[in-house]
Design a protein around this motif. Structure first.
Motif, PDB file in Angstrom:
ATOM      1  N   ILE A 202       0.883  -1.173   0.000  1.00 38.07           N
ATOM      2  CA  ILE A 202       0.000   0.000   0.000  1.00 38.07           C
ATOM      3  C   ILE A 202       0.915   1.215   0.000  1.00 38.07           C
ATOM      4  CG2 ILE A 202      -1.741   1.296   1.301  1.00 38.07           C
ATOM      5  CD1 ILE A 202      -2.259  -1.434   2.826  1.00 38.07           C
ATOM      6  N   THR A 203       0.692   2.144  -0.920  1.00 38.65           N
ATOM      7  CA  THR A 203       1.514   3.349  -0.877  1.00 38.65           C
ATOM      8  C   THR A 203       0.643   4.603  -0.823  1.00 38.65           C
ATOM      9  OG1 THR A 203       3.490   4.413  -1.763  1.00 38.65           O
ATOM     10  CG2 THR A 203       1.802   3.806  -3.366  1.00 38.65           C
ATOM     11  N   ILE A 204       1.249   5.688  -0.374  1.00 39.09           N
ATOM     12  CA  ILE A 204       0.606   7.006  -0.424  1.00 39.09           C
ATOM     13  C   ILE A 204       1.528   7.857  -1.279  1.00 39.09           C
ATOM     14  CG2 ILE A 204      -0.249   8.985   0.908  1.00 39.09           C
ATOM     15  CD1 ILE A 204      -0.415   7.116   3.366  1.00 39.09           C
TER      16      ILE A 204
ATOM     17  N   SER B  37       3.868   7.844 -10.908  1.00 40.61           N
ATOM     18  CA  SER B  37       5.154   7.294 -10.459  1.00 40.61           C
ATOM     19  C   SER B  37       5.155   5.766 -10.604  1.00 40.61           C
ATOM     20  CB  SER B  37       5.427   7.680  -9.006  1.00 40.61           C
ATOM     21  OG  SER B  37       4.618   6.910  -8.139  1.00 40.61           O
ATOM     22  N   ARG B  38       6.373   5.216 -10.683  1.00 37.49           N
ATOM     23  CA  ARG B  38       6.491   3.751 -10.816  1.00 37.49           C
ATOM     24  C   ARG B  38       5.902   3.074  -9.573  1.00 37.49           C
ATOM     25  NH1 ARG B  38      11.208   0.589 -10.948  1.00 37.49           N
ATOM     26  NH2 ARG B  38      12.377   2.404 -10.296  1.00 37.49           N
ATOM     27  N   THR B  39       6.087   3.721  -8.420  1.00 41.07           N
ATOM     28  CA  THR B  39       5.513   3.169  -7.176  1.00 41.07           C
ATOM     29  C   THR B  39       3.994   3.099  -7.300  1.00 41.07           C
ATOM     30  OG1 THR B  39       7.291   4.158  -5.902  1.00 41.07           O
ATOM     31  CG2 THR B  39       5.332   3.518  -4.687  1.00 41.07           C
ATOM     32  N   SER B  40       3.382   4.238  -7.687  1.00 43.25           N
ATOM     33  CA  SER B  40       1.917   4.272  -7.809  1.00 43.25           C
ATOM     34  C   SER B  40       1.426   3.169  -8.728  1.00 43.25           C
ATOM     35  CB  SER B  40       1.455   5.613  -8.384  1.00 43.25           C
ATOM     36  OG  SER B  40       1.588   6.621  -7.421  1.00 43.25           O
ATOM     37  N   ARG B  41       2.182   2.957  -9.814  1.00 41.46           N
ATOM     38  CA  ARG B  41       1.745   2.017 -10.848  1.00 41.46           C
ATOM     39  C   ARG B  41       1.976   0.567 -10.434  1.00 41.46           C
ATOM     40  NH1 ARG B  41      -0.836   4.168 -15.114  1.00 41.46           N
ATOM     41  NH2 ARG B  41      -1.227   6.160 -14.128  1.00 41.46           N
ATOM     42  N   SER B  42       2.935   0.334  -9.544  1.00 40.88           N
ATOM     43  CA  SER B  42       3.211  -1.079  -9.215  1.00 40.88           C
ATOM     44  C   SER B  42       2.676  -1.502  -7.844  1.00 40.88           C
ATOM     45  CB  SER B  42       4.709  -1.388  -9.332  1.00 40.88           C
ATOM     46  OG  SER B  42       5.451  -0.440  -8.617  1.00 40.88           O
ATOM     47  N   ALA B  43       2.142  -0.556  -7.070  1.00 44.12           N
ATOM     48  CA  ALA B  43       1.603  -0.933  -5.751  1.00 44.12           C
ATOM     49  C   ALA B  43       0.278  -1.692  -5.900  1.00 44.12           C
ATOM     50  CB  ALA B  43       1.397   0.324  -4.908  1.00 44.12           C
ATOM     51  N   THR B  44      -0.105  -2.371  -4.839  1.00 47.15           N
ATOM     52  CA  THR B  44      -1.396  -3.078  -4.836  1.00 47.15           C
ATOM     53  C   THR B  44      -2.523  -2.066  -4.601  1.00 47.15           C
ATOM     54  OG1 THR B  44      -0.147  -4.747  -3.606  1.00 47.15           O
ATOM     55  CG2 THR B  44      -2.503  -5.154  -3.905  1.00 47.15           C
ATOM     56  N   ILE B  45      -2.271  -1.138  -3.691  1.00 49.54           N
ATOM     57  CA  ILE B  45      -3.246  -0.080  -3.389  1.00 49.54           C
ATOM     58  C   ILE B  45      -2.495   1.250  -3.353  1.00 49.54           C
ATOM     59  CG2 ILE B  45      -4.875   0.861  -1.687  1.00 49.54           C
ATOM     60  CD1 ILE B  45      -5.358  -2.027  -0.711  1.00 49.54           C
ATOM     61  N   THR B  46      -2.915   2.212  -4.180  1.00 49.16           N
ATOM     62  CA  THR B  46      -2.246   3.514  -4.235  1.00 49.16           C
ATOM     63  C   THR B  46      -3.199   4.609  -3.772  1.00 49.16           C
ATOM     64  OG1 THR B  46      -0.987   2.752  -6.140  1.00 49.16           O
ATOM     65  CG2 THR B  46      -1.023   5.141  -5.756  1.00 49.16           C
ATOM     66  N   ILE B  47      -2.792   5.297  -2.724  1.00 46.76           N
ATOM     67  CA  ILE B  47      -3.596   6.409  -2.217  1.00 46.76           C
ATOM     68  C   ILE B  47      -2.982   7.686  -2.787  1.00 46.76           C
ATOM     69  CG2 ILE B  47      -4.341   7.632  -0.125  1.00 46.76           C
ATOM     70  CD1 ILE B  47      -3.866   4.838   1.336  1.00 46.76           C
ATOM     71  N   VAL B  48      -3.654   8.280  -3.776  1.00 45.75           N
ATOM     72  CA  VAL B  48      -3.120   9.491  -4.413  1.00 45.75           C
ATOM     73  C   VAL B  48      -3.581  10.685  -3.565  1.00 45.75           C
ATOM     74  CG1 VAL B  48      -2.972  10.868  -6.525  1.00 45.75           C
ATOM     75  CG2 VAL B  48      -3.196   8.378  -6.673  1.00 45.75           C
ATOM     76  N   ASP B  49      -2.789  10.971  -2.562  1.00 44.65           N
ATOM     77  CA  ASP B  49      -3.159  12.036  -1.614  1.00 44.65           C
ATOM     78  C   ASP B  49      -1.908  12.460  -0.864  1.00 44.65           C
ATOM     79  OD1 ASP B  49      -4.841  13.776  -0.275  1.00 44.65           O
ATOM     80  OD2 ASP B  49      -5.649  12.263   1.100  1.00 44.65           O
ATOM     81  N   ASN B  50      -2.000  13.620  -0.216  1.00 42.66           N
ATOM     82  CA  ASN B  50      -0.883  14.063   0.616  1.00 42.66           C
ATOM     83  C   ASN B  50      -0.882  13.223   1.898  1.00 42.66           C
ATOM     84  OD1 ASN B  50       0.972  15.538   2.246  1.00 42.66           O
ATOM     85  ND2 ASN B  50       0.553  17.330   0.987  1.00 42.66           N
ATOM     86  N   VAL B  51       0.295  12.771   2.298  1.00 37.88           N
ATOM     87  CA  VAL B  51       0.386  11.925   3.491  1.00 37.88           C
ATOM     88  C   VAL B  51      -0.183  12.648   4.722  1.00 37.88           C
ATOM     89  CG1 VAL B  51       2.743  12.567   4.198  1.00 37.88           C
ATOM     90  CG2 VAL B  51       1.953  10.251   4.576  1.00 37.88           C
ATOM     91  N   VAL B  52      -0.123  13.983   4.749  1.00 36.82           N
ATOM     92  CA  VAL B  52      -0.642  14.703   5.928  1.00 36.82           C
ATOM     93  C   VAL B  52      -2.175  14.684   5.982  1.00 36.82           C
ATOM     94  CG1 VAL B  52       1.377  16.247   6.087  1.00 36.82           C
ATOM     95  CG2 VAL B  52      -0.675  17.060   4.933  1.00 36.82           C
ATOM     96  N   ARG B  53      -2.824  14.482   4.826  1.00 35.60           N
ATOM     97  CA  ARG B  53      -4.294  14.339   4.860  1.00 35.60           C
ATOM     98  C   ARG B  53      -4.681  12.868   4.945  1.00 35.60           C
ATOM     99  NH1 ARG B  53      -3.797  18.093   0.478  1.00 35.60           N
ATOM    100  NH2 ARG B  53      -4.098  16.369  -0.958  1.00 35.60           N
ATOM    101  N   ALA B  54      -3.925  12.020   4.227  1.00 34.11           N
ATOM    102  CA  ALA B  54      -4.319  10.609   4.114  1.00 34.11           C
ATOM    103  C   ALA B  54      -4.155   9.840   5.431  1.00 34.11           C
ATOM    104  CB  ALA B  54      -3.499   9.935   3.012  1.00 34.11           C
ATOM    105  N   MET B  55      -3.087  10.118   6.159  1.00 36.36           N
ATOM    106  CA  MET B  55      -2.812   9.314   7.361  1.00 36.36           C
ATOM    107  C   MET B  55      -3.898   9.452   8.437  1.00 36.36           C
ATOM    108  SD  MET B  55      -0.680   7.051   8.023  1.00 36.36           S
ATOM    109  CE  MET B  55       0.632   6.265   7.187  1.00 36.36           C
TER     110      MET B  55
END
Ligand code: PTJ
Length: 262
Positions: free
Chosen positions: A183-185, A191-209
């Motif tokens: 799971i990535t944020i 990004s390659r991370t966004s594209r290869s993760a199982t779950i991608t949270i496209v958000d700022n870590v300060v809002r998402a967490m």
């Protein structure tokens, strides 16, 4: 977010919140635990946040819900913490680890033992009972050359689900090859991370967490079947498509003066 930082930014500044986030990273850099490249990475994130509109978009909410379900269903969930995450959301990662019963592990791209120790101290100060990845980062992720290959035998090595915010593409791919869910944020849906993760949270870590903590608390009352349903209905490719469509629509509306920027 973590402790308040001394700031010379006036509260009335239109970009007050965003500037405070920057100052938190600068302070972390000056204290020796945020990597120099962490400041650059943040600038890249800010740019995508502008395009998104500095708000948590619907595809991100769906991904947050699926991520909370995946962490709650996991046998060995691990939250991987780097310098930027320690500077921006130390309290939230500790809380999330508590709610989903995950281990916390320091894992650094620009690893030095000093940075790893400082990050572990920050997490401990925010209530973490145990932080892996400092003296015990003696196992290795196969086929990975960066310092991120160094992991704990009790943590990332045996994890089935790894939450790795602001991750690099190589490690995401290596962890996937090991059969783990990642799971990535990441504010950058390209990004390659966004594209290869199982779950991608496209958000700022300060809002998402903080939202992840909220969702994890709510979903912790669900049955395993209920959580599995949420996970089975989640499609990461669709999330990335919707995030890009959001940016395209927003830029299109802005370019026709149908929206105000802030
Ligand atoms: O602390 P270390 O040594 O592990 O190093 C951490 C960094 C972030 C320097 C390292 O992992 C790195 O170089 O990362 P990248 O490859 O620059 O990727 C960072 C990604 O996170 C980019 O796609 C950015 O758009 C995104 N990003 C930056 N700030 C944020 C963010 N995503 C969400 N929230 C943010 N605040």
């Amino acid at each position: 977010m973590g402790e308040e930082v001394e700031s010379s930014v006036p509260r009335t500044h239109p970009r007050y919140k965003s500037l405070l986030v920057r100052e938190r990273l600068i302070k972390g850099f000056e204290e020796g635990y945020v990597a120099r490249a962490g400041l650059i990475a943040h600038g890249r994130g800010e740019c995508f946040d502008y395009l998104i509109g500095e708000t948590t978009i619907e595809p991100a909410v769906k991904a947050i819900e699926a991520a909370a379900a995946a962490l709650l269903l996991a046998r060995n969930p691990v939250i991987s913490v780097n310098g930027n995450v320690a500077a921006l959301v130390p309290e939230e990662v500790v809380r999330l680890a508590d709610v989903v019963n995950a281990k916390l592990e320091v894992n650094l791209f620009y690893r030095t033992e000093d940075r790893a120790r400082r990050i572990a101290e920050i997490l401990t100060r925010h209530g973490a009972r145990e932080v892996l990845g400092v003296d015990d980062a003696v196992a290795e992720i196969p086929e990975l050359l960066s310092q991120r290959r160094k992991v704990s035998r009790r943590g990332i090595l045996i994890a089935d689900v790894v939450l790795a915010p602001l991750e690099d593409g190589d490690r995401t791919e290596a962890l996937r090859r090991m059969g783990k869910s990642v799971i990535t944020i990441d504010l950058n849906p390209l990004s390659r991370t966004s594209r290869s993760a199982t779950i991608t949270i496209v958000d700022n870590v300060v809002r998402a967490m903080p939202k992840m903590v909220e969702y994890a608390r709510e979903l912790s009352t669900y049955s395993r079947e209920g959580l599995t349903d949420i996970l089975n209905n989640y499609d990461n490719n669709e999330t990335l498509v919707q995030a890009l469509k959001h940016i395209i629509k927003r830029l299109d509306e802005l370019s026709q003066s149908k929206l105000t920027l802030f």
